[in-house]
Structures are given as C-alpha cells and as structure tokens.
Design a protein around this motif. Structure first.
Motif, PDB file in Angstrom:
ATOM      1  N   VAL A  30       0.802  -1.222   0.000  1.00  0.00           N
ATOM      2  CA  VAL A  30       0.000   0.000   0.000  1.00  0.00           C
ATOM      3  C   VAL A  30       0.841   1.281   0.000  1.00  0.00           C
ATOM      4  O   VAL A  30       0.325   2.368   0.244  1.00  0.00           O
ATOM      5  N   ARG A  31       2.115   1.161  -0.345  1.00  0.00           N
ATOM      6  CA  ARG A  31       2.951   2.356  -0.477  1.00  0.00           C
ATOM      7  C   ARG A  31       2.618   3.073  -1.791  1.00  0.00           C
ATOM      8  O   ARG A  31       1.932   2.533  -2.655  1.00  0.00           O
ATOM      9  N   SER A  32       3.154   4.274  -1.951  1.00  0.00           N
ATOM     10  CA  SER A  32       2.940   5.031  -3.185  1.00  0.00           C
ATOM     11  C   SER A  32       3.612   4.316  -4.356  1.00  0.00           C
ATOM     12  O   SER A  32       4.491   3.468  -4.156  1.00  0.00           O
ATOM     13  N   LYS A  33       3.196   4.665  -5.557  1.00  0.00           N
ATOM     14  CA  LYS A  33       3.797   4.059  -6.748  1.00  0.00           C
ATOM     15  C   LYS A  33       5.304   4.320  -6.796  1.00  0.00           C
ATOM     16  O   LYS A  33       6.068   3.449  -7.182  1.00  0.00           O
ATOM     17  N   ALA A  34       5.731   5.512  -6.398  1.00  0.00           N
ATOM     18  CA  ALA A  34       7.159   5.852  -6.391  1.00  0.00           C
ATOM     19  C   ALA A  34       7.924   4.971  -5.400  1.00  0.00           C
ATOM     20  O   ALA A  34       9.007   4.464  -5.723  1.00  0.00           O
ATOM     21  N   GLU A  35       7.374   4.784  -4.209  1.00  0.00           N
ATOM     22  CA  GLU A  35       8.020   3.921  -3.217  1.00  0.00           C
ATOM     23  C   GLU A  35       8.104   2.495  -3.744  1.00  0.00           C
ATOM     24  O   GLU A  35       9.132   1.832  -3.609  1.00  0.00           O
ATOM     25  N   PHE A  36       7.014   2.017  -4.325  1.00  0.00           N
ATOM     26  CA  PHE A  36       6.942   0.652  -4.847  1.00  0.00           C
ATOM     27  C   PHE A  36       7.977   0.444  -5.943  1.00  0.00           C
ATOM     28  O   PHE A  36       8.651  -0.585  -5.982  1.00  0.00           O
ATOM     29  N   SER A  37       8.134   1.429  -6.821  1.00  0.00           N
ATOM     30  CA  SER A  37       9.102   1.283  -7.920  1.00  0.00           C
ATOM     31  C   SER A  37      10.541   1.287  -7.417  1.00  0.00           C
ATOM     32  O   SER A  37      11.436   0.804  -8.095  1.00  0.00           O
ATOM     33  N   GLY A  38      10.760   1.776  -6.202  1.00  0.00           N
ATOM     34  CA  GLY A  38      12.086   1.768  -5.610  1.00  0.00           C
ATOM     35  C   GLY A  38      12.480   0.422  -5.030  1.00  0.00           C
ATOM     36  O   GLY A  38      13.621   0.219  -4.628  1.00  0.00           O
ATOM     37  N   GLY A  39      11.559  -0.525  -4.998  1.00  0.00           N
ATOM     38  CA  GLY A  39      11.807  -1.861  -4.464  1.00  0.00           C
ATOM     39  C   GLY A  39      10.537  -2.435  -3.897  1.00  0.00           C
ATOM     40  O   GLY A  39       9.759  -1.712  -3.269  1.00  0.00           O
ATOM     41  N   HIS A  40      10.293  -3.716  -4.169  1.00  0.00           N
ATOM     42  CA  HIS A  40       9.083  -4.369  -3.679  1.00  0.00           C
ATOM     43  C   HIS A  40       9.247  -5.885  -3.729  1.00  0.00           C
ATOM     44  O   HIS A  40      10.214  -6.385  -4.280  1.00  0.00           O
ATOM     45  N   ILE A  41       8.289  -6.580  -3.171  1.00  0.00           N
ATOM     46  CA  ILE A  41       8.286  -8.041  -3.183  1.00  0.00           C
ATOM     47  C   ILE A  41       7.773  -8.499  -4.539  1.00  0.00           C
ATOM     48  O   ILE A  41       6.719  -8.046  -4.999  1.00  0.00           O
ATOM     49  N   LYS A  42       8.515  -9.385  -5.165  1.00  0.00           N
ATOM     50  CA  LYS A  42       8.123  -9.917  -6.472  1.00  0.00           C
ATOM     51  C   LYS A  42       6.722 -10.516  -6.399  1.00  0.00           C
ATOM     52  O   LYS A  42       6.421 -11.301  -5.500  1.00  0.00           O
ATOM     53  N   GLY A  43       5.869 -10.117  -7.332  1.00  0.00           N
ATOM     54  CA  GLY A  43       4.515 -10.645  -7.407  1.00  0.00           C
ATOM     55  C   GLY A  43       3.492  -9.890  -6.572  1.00  0.00           C
ATOM     56  O   GLY A  43       2.301 -10.193  -6.641  1.00  0.00           O
ATOM     57  N   SER A  44       3.942  -8.906  -5.794  1.00  0.00           N
ATOM     58  CA  SER A  44       2.987  -8.150  -4.976  1.00  0.00           C
ATOM     59  C   SER A  44       2.216  -7.154  -5.843  1.00  0.00           C
ATOM     60  O   SER A  44       2.688  -6.731  -6.895  1.00  0.00           O
ATOM     61  N   LYS A  45       1.004  -6.812  -5.385  1.00  0.00           N
ATOM     62  CA  LYS A  45       0.174  -5.815  -6.071  1.00  0.00           C
ATOM     63  C   LYS A  45       0.367  -4.483  -5.372  1.00  0.00           C
ATOM     64  O   LYS A  45       0.316  -4.428  -4.147  1.00  0.00           O
ATOM     65  N   ASN A  46       0.545  -3.434  -6.153  1.00  0.00           N
ATOM     66  CA  ASN A  46       0.669  -2.096  -5.576  1.00  0.00           C
ATOM     67  C   ASN A  46      -0.672  -1.379  -5.683  1.00  0.00           C
ATOM     68  O   ASN A  46      -1.132  -1.058  -6.768  1.00  0.00           O
ATOM     69  N   ILE A  47      -1.303  -1.193  -4.534  1.00  0.00           N
ATOM     70  CA  ILE A  47      -2.536  -0.402  -4.448  1.00  0.00           C
ATOM     71  C   ILE A  47      -2.313   0.586  -3.301  1.00  0.00           C
ATOM     72  O   ILE A  47      -2.453   0.227  -2.131  1.00  0.00           O
ATOM     73  N   PRO A  48      -1.901   1.822  -3.628  1.00  0.00           N
ATOM     74  CA  PRO A  48      -1.632   2.804  -2.569  1.00  0.00           C
ATOM     75  C   PRO A  48      -2.814   2.961  -1.619  1.00  0.00           C
ATOM     76  O   PRO A  48      -3.984   2.893  -2.039  1.00  0.00           O
ATOM     77  N   LEU A  49      -2.516   3.131  -0.338  1.00  0.00           N
ATOM     78  CA  LEU A  49      -3.551   3.187   0.696  1.00  0.00           C
ATOM     79  C   LEU A  49      -4.655   4.177   0.348  1.00  0.00           C
ATOM     80  O   LEU A  49      -5.831   3.868   0.493  1.00  0.00           O
ATOM     81  N   GLN A  50      -4.284   5.362  -0.144  1.00  0.00           N
ATOM     82  CA  GLN A  50      -5.301   6.380  -0.412  1.00  0.00           C
ATOM     83  C   GLN A  50      -6.246   6.000  -1.552  1.00  0.00           C
ATOM     84  O   GLN A  50      -7.305   6.586  -1.695  1.00  0.00           O
ATOM     85  N   THR A  51      -5.894   4.973  -2.349  1.00  0.00           N
ATOM     86  CA  THR A  51      -6.769   4.532  -3.443  1.00  0.00           C
ATOM     87  C   THR A  51      -7.373   3.152  -3.183  1.00  0.00           C
ATOM     88  O   THR A  51      -8.110   2.642  -4.015  1.00  0.00           O
ATOM     89  N   LEU A  52      -7.069   2.563  -2.038  1.00  0.00           N
ATOM     90  CA  LEU A  52      -7.500   1.189  -1.754  1.00  0.00           C
ATOM     91  C   LEU A  52      -9.024   1.029  -1.812  1.00  0.00           C
ATOM     92  O   LEU A  52      -9.530   0.122  -2.467  1.00  0.00           O
ATOM     93  N   SER A  53      -9.752   1.903  -1.152  1.00  0.00           N
ATOM     94  CA  SER A  53     -11.217   1.777  -1.118  1.00  0.00           C
ATOM     95  C   SER A  53     -11.818   1.818  -2.518  1.00  0.00           C
ATOM     96  O   SER A  53     -12.823   1.155  -2.783  1.00  0.00           O
ATOM     97  N   ALA A  54     -11.221   2.590  -3.414  1.00  0.00           N
ATOM     98  CA  ALA A  54     -11.731   2.721  -4.783  1.00  0.00           C
ATOM     99  C   ALA A  54     -11.294   1.569  -5.678  1.00  0.00           C
ATOM    100  O   ALA A  54     -11.758   1.458  -6.811  1.00  0.00           O
ATOM    101  N   ASN A  55     -10.390   0.710  -5.190  1.00  0.00           N
ATOM    102  CA  ASN A  55      -9.846  -0.376  -6.005  1.00  0.00           C
ATOM    103  C   ASN A  55     -10.101  -1.764  -5.424  1.00  0.00           C
ATOM    104  O   ASN A  55      -9.375  -2.709  -5.732  1.00  0.00           O
ATOM    105  N   LEU A  56     -11.123  -1.906  -4.622  1.00  0.00           N
ATOM    106  CA  LEU A  56     -11.410  -3.193  -3.988  1.00  0.00           C
ATOM    107  C   LEU A  56     -11.741  -4.278  -5.008  1.00  0.00           C
ATOM    108  O   LEU A  56     -11.515  -5.461  -4.748  1.00  0.00           O
ATOM    109  N   GLU A  57     -12.234  -3.879  -6.187  1.00  0.00           N
ATOM    110  CA  GLU A  57     -12.577  -4.877  -7.214  1.00  0.00           C
ATOM    111  C   GLU A  57     -11.336  -5.608  -7.724  1.00  0.00           C
ATOM    112  O   GLU A  57     -11.452  -6.694  -8.286  1.00  0.00           O
TER     113      GLU A  57
END
Length: 106
Positions: A30-57
C-alpha cells in the motif's frame, strides 16, 4: 495461564506468511507508486492506501488470504482495517515490505 491471558487479550501467534501464499494468498503493497518502484516483493500488487477503497474490485475473492505491507507497518495496518470493514475475512498485516520479504524468502 499465559495462553488464557493471550486469548482474552486477542493476542494470536504470528501467521505463517509462506503458508498463506501457498494457499493462494496475495501481497498488497500500500505504499505510493514511487516507493513501490524503488523496491518491492516480487509478485505483490501495488494499491496505494489512499486509493484502496476505490480499487477493492482488484481483490476479487474476499476469502482469499491477503497480506498487506508498506514501509513500516502503519499504512498496512490501516489497509487491513479498510479491507476487514469491506468484508475481506482473511487479512494479515505483514508490516514492512522488507521484513515481510525476509520472512517469505528464508
């Protein structure tokens, strides 16, 4: 007696994140796209916290294990609450993505 006290306080043992992933679980970072692009777990989905409710689908199965993570564990705790309040039943706060990555790759 200690186990009874933990039960009363709602303290549960830490989940086995590897097992949750083997059961078809997903990691939601749930980090920002910029944070996620700086390093993340392979296969994880990036859905920033502030957009989570709008992206539950994007998280179709409300019973599938979901592990939330972020930089420190604060936003992932909030994300867990958002998901739980929207009917997701199997949600776990994985804390920081770096620590979670260590737990699932060891």
């Amino acid at each position: 007696m200690i186990s009874k006290l933990k039960e009363l306080l709602g303290i549960k043992p830490a989940p086995n994140y590897k097992e949750l992933l083997q059961e078809g679980g997903i990691i939601v970072d749930v980090r920002s796209k910029a944070e996620f692009s700086g390093g993340h777990i392979k296969g994880s989905k990036n859905i920033p916290l502030q957009t989570l409710s709008a992206n539950l689908e994007k998280l179709k199965d409300k019973n599938k294990p979901i592990i939330t993570c972020c930089a420190s564990g604060m936003r992932s705790a909030s994300a867990k609450s958002v998901l739980k309040s929207n009917g997701f039943s199997n949600v776990h706060n994985g804390g920081s993505w770096a620590a979670l990555n260590g737990k699932i790759s060891s």
